[in-house]
Design an enzyme around this catalytic site. Structure first.
Site, PDB file in Angstrom:
ATOM      1  N   HIS A   1      -0.332  16.235 -25.968  1.00 32.69           N
ATOM      2  CA  HIS A   1      -0.248  14.820 -25.875  1.00 32.69           C
ATOM      3  C   HIS A   1      -1.631  14.185 -26.248  1.00 32.69           C
ATOM      4  O   HIS A   1      -1.764  13.031 -26.000  1.00 32.69           O
ATOM      5  CB  HIS A   1      -0.014  14.728 -24.358  1.00 32.69           C
TER       6      HIS A   1
ATOM      7  N   LYS B   1       7.352  23.331 -14.008  1.00 32.16           N
ATOM      8  CA  LYS B   1       6.397  21.979 -13.748  1.00 32.16           C
ATOM      9  C   LYS B   1       6.234  21.936 -12.188  1.00 32.16           C
ATOM     10  O   LYS B   1       5.225  21.650 -11.763  1.00 32.16           O
ATOM     11  CB  LYS B   1       7.021  20.688 -14.314  1.00 32.16           C
TER      12      LYS B   1
ATOM     13  N   ARG C   1       0.827  -1.168   0.061  1.00 30.65           N
ATOM     14  CA  ARG C   1       0.042  -0.134   0.059  1.00 30.65           C
ATOM     15  C   ARG C   1       0.693   1.054  -0.062  1.00 30.65           C
ATOM     16  O   ARG C   1       0.285   2.293   0.555  1.00 30.65           O
ATOM     17  CB  ARG C   1      -1.136  -0.039   1.108  1.00 30.65           C
TER      18      ARG C   1
ATOM     19  N   GLU D   1      -4.089  17.404 -10.883  1.00 31.74           N
ATOM     20  CA  GLU D   1      -4.490  17.673 -12.473  1.00 31.74           C
ATOM     21  C   GLU D   1      -6.147  17.869 -12.413  1.00 31.74           C
ATOM     22  O   GLU D   1      -7.004  17.656 -13.394  1.00 31.74           O
ATOM     23  CB  GLU D   1      -4.247  16.417 -13.345  1.00 31.74           C
TER      24      GLU D   1
ATOM     25  N   ASN E   1      -0.188  18.869 -20.496  1.00 36.66           N
ATOM     26  CA  ASN E   1      -0.768  17.835 -21.474  1.00 36.66           C
ATOM     27  C   ASN E   1      -0.824  18.416 -23.086  1.00 36.66           C
ATOM     28  O   ASN E   1      -1.035  17.816 -24.052  1.00 36.66           O
ATOM     29  CB  ASN E   1      -2.108  17.426 -21.072  1.00 36.66           C
TER      30      ASN E   1
ATOM     31  N   GLU F   1       9.737  17.383 -25.364  1.00 31.84           N
ATOM     32  CA  GLU F   1       8.933  17.998 -24.093  1.00 31.84           C
ATOM     33  C   GLU F   1       9.702  19.256 -23.737  1.00 31.84           C
ATOM     34  O   GLU F   1       8.691  20.315 -22.952  1.00 31.84           O
ATOM     35  CB  GLU F   1       9.276  16.998 -23.007  1.00 31.84           C
TER      36      GLU F   1
ATOM     37  N   HIS G   1      -0.848  11.021 -27.796  1.00 28.34           N
ATOM     38  CA  HIS G   1      -1.158   9.675 -27.022  1.00 28.34           C
ATOM     39  C   HIS G   1      -1.809   8.687 -28.090  1.00 28.34           C
ATOM     40  O   HIS G   1      -1.582   7.751 -28.360  1.00 28.34           O
ATOM     41  CB  HIS G   1      -1.924   9.699 -25.887  1.00 28.34           C
TER      42      HIS G   1
ATOM     43  N   ARG H   1      -2.719  22.275 -14.062  1.00 32.36           N
ATOM     44  CA  ARG H   1      -1.844  21.296 -14.442  1.00 32.36           C
ATOM     45  C   ARG H   1      -2.150  20.621 -15.946  1.00 32.36           C
ATOM     46  O   ARG H   1      -1.527  20.138 -16.644  1.00 32.36           O
ATOM     47  CB  ARG H   1      -1.918  20.073 -13.394  1.00 32.36           C
TER      48      ARG H   1
ATOM     49  N   LYS I   1       3.068  11.213 -11.274  1.00 34.65           N
ATOM     50  CA  LYS I   1       2.227  10.334 -11.908  1.00 34.65           C
ATOM     51  C   LYS I   1       2.695   9.142 -12.197  1.00 34.65           C
ATOM     52  O   LYS I   1       4.114   9.018 -12.519  1.00 34.65           O
ATOM     53  CB  LYS I   1       1.830  10.981 -13.182  1.00 34.65           C
TER      54      LYS I   1
ATOM     55  N   HIS J   1       7.799   8.461 -27.830  1.00 35.71           N
ATOM     56  CA  HIS J   1       6.774   9.402 -27.172  1.00 35.71           C
ATOM     57  C   HIS J   1       7.079  10.797 -27.526  1.00 35.71           C
ATOM     58  O   HIS J   1       6.145  11.568 -28.058  1.00 35.71           O
ATOM     59  CB  HIS J   1       7.235   9.168 -25.557  1.00 35.71           C
TER      60      HIS J   1
END
Length: 367
Positions: free
Chosen positions: A254, A233, A127, A243, A251, A191, A258, A247, A149, A270
């Site tokens: 993206h 960032k 956990r 997000e 993206n 990026e 994606h 935030r 993330k 990517h």
């Protein structure tokens, strides 16, 4: 070698997370002073990939052993196709075999795949155990190492399963970039372009002067840009850790990116997919009257100058990309969330982009 610098990041939440980012060039030997307190007296599981293991594994293990830490090590196959449930299961089983406990620390040494996978494993093992990120690619150093993330891919979509799990420390040594091929530098430079477009137009001016074939740009020369991107960032995630608002601007590029990645079965890197996505978002911004056409053309010129693609891959069908977009986690109730530009350094989030315009834009990007 440079002097190591650091800054703190405070991420609101329950519980609130506070950690430091240490950055420099040729600073691996200073890892003890940076992360020694995090690792002291704890069992360490070092996750990497086979390429990074060959280039840097012995050096990093030697530094850790010099700190009195004897890490349990595991290397996975490099590449996006390792970011799966199956690989995550293998990592977790290995952690059990190595008798990792709730006070153990997982150290991710590698690029975005290792960072995302290690972050995910550390977030769910017992956990949640502690995490230290040591990113070794430009893409990971400027972007994926920071933000908490984690994730694994499903056949239907990228990062469809994941958690938010903040590291206890991020240790960035740009000397790791010296072992990267120019293709991987380009992957990360995409990026960097993103940060120039959403926050700091000055970054674009720096990139316009770069020749990525110049080997000197593989390490120390990136230090200032890596710092600038990380601080941008960090500021965003401190204000919006989960997000739910600002935030989302991270993206940019993206949404289509994606979709292209999934449609290309992850054969396209990517950064290259995000470059295609940024061109699409810029053209959409221009078509909607938000962005000057000259700025959209400049964005394409910057990407082209870095050797990044500005057209749809020939083996990817537009309808496949559109289908992937609506399966992406950024879609909600049949609507797509877009990050567009009102100008360079002026991002906006909108749900109001007509699908026919998206289709027309992607068709117009055929090479």
């Amino acid at each position: 070698m440079t002097e190591a610098s650091s800054f703190g990041v405070t991420v609101p939440g329950r519980p609130e997370s506070c950690f430091r980012v240490t950055i420099g060039y040729g600073i691996k030997g200073r890892m003890a002073e940076a992360v020694g307190e995090v690792l002291e007296g704890r069992t360490v599981f070092l996750l990497t990939d086979h390429i990074v293991q060959r280039c840097w594994g012995e050096q990093v293990v030697a530094v850790l052993e010099g700190m009195g830490v004897k890490p349990r090590c595991m290397a996975i196959e490099a590449g996006e196709k390792s970011k799966t449930w199956a690989t995550a299961g293998l990592v977790l089983e290995r952690m059990v075999e190595e008798k990792m406990d709730r006070r153990s620390v997982l150290v991710s040494l590698g690029g975005g795949v290792v960072g995302d996978l290690g972050g995910f494993a550390s977030s769910v093992y017992m956990r949640g155990i502690s995490l230290v990120q040591i990113p070794t690619t430009l893409l990971a150093q400027v972007d994926s190492c920071l933000g908490g993330k984690t994730g694994v891919d499903l056949p239907t979509g990228k990062n469809m399963v994941g958690t938010f799990h903040q590291p206890e420390h991020i240790f960035v040594d740009t000397e790791f970039l010296s072992s990267l091929p120019v293709e991987e530098i380009r992957n990360g430079a995409s990026e960097v372009v993103k940060y120039g477009l959403i926050a700091d137009e000055g970054i674009l001016a720096e990139l316009e002067k770069m020749d990525l074939a110049d080997a000197s740009l593989r390490d120390g020369a990136w230090l200032d840009l890596v710092k600038r991107c990380l601080k941008i960032k960090a500021g965003v995630i401190e204000r919006d850790p989960l997000e739910s608002g600002e935030r989302m601007i991270l993206n940019f590029g993206h949404t289509v990116g994606h979709g292209v990645e999934v449609s290309a079965d992850y054969e396209l890197p990517h950064g290259a997919a995000v470059a295609v996505g940024m061109v699409a978002a810029s053209r959409l911004s221009s078509a909607l009257g938000l962005l000057e056409k000259s700025d959209a053309l400049r964005i394409e010129d910057v990407l082209r100058g870095l050797g990044l693609p500005v057209a749809m891959p020939g083996n990817v069908e537009v309808e496949e990309v559109l289908s992937a977009l609506f399966r992406d986690k950024k879609a909600l109730q049949g609507r797509l969330r877009w990050v567009l530009l009102k100008g360079l350094g002026r991002p906006m989030v909108t749900w109001e982009v007509p699908v026919p315009l998206v289709r027309e834009t992607l068709e117009g990007m055929r090479s």
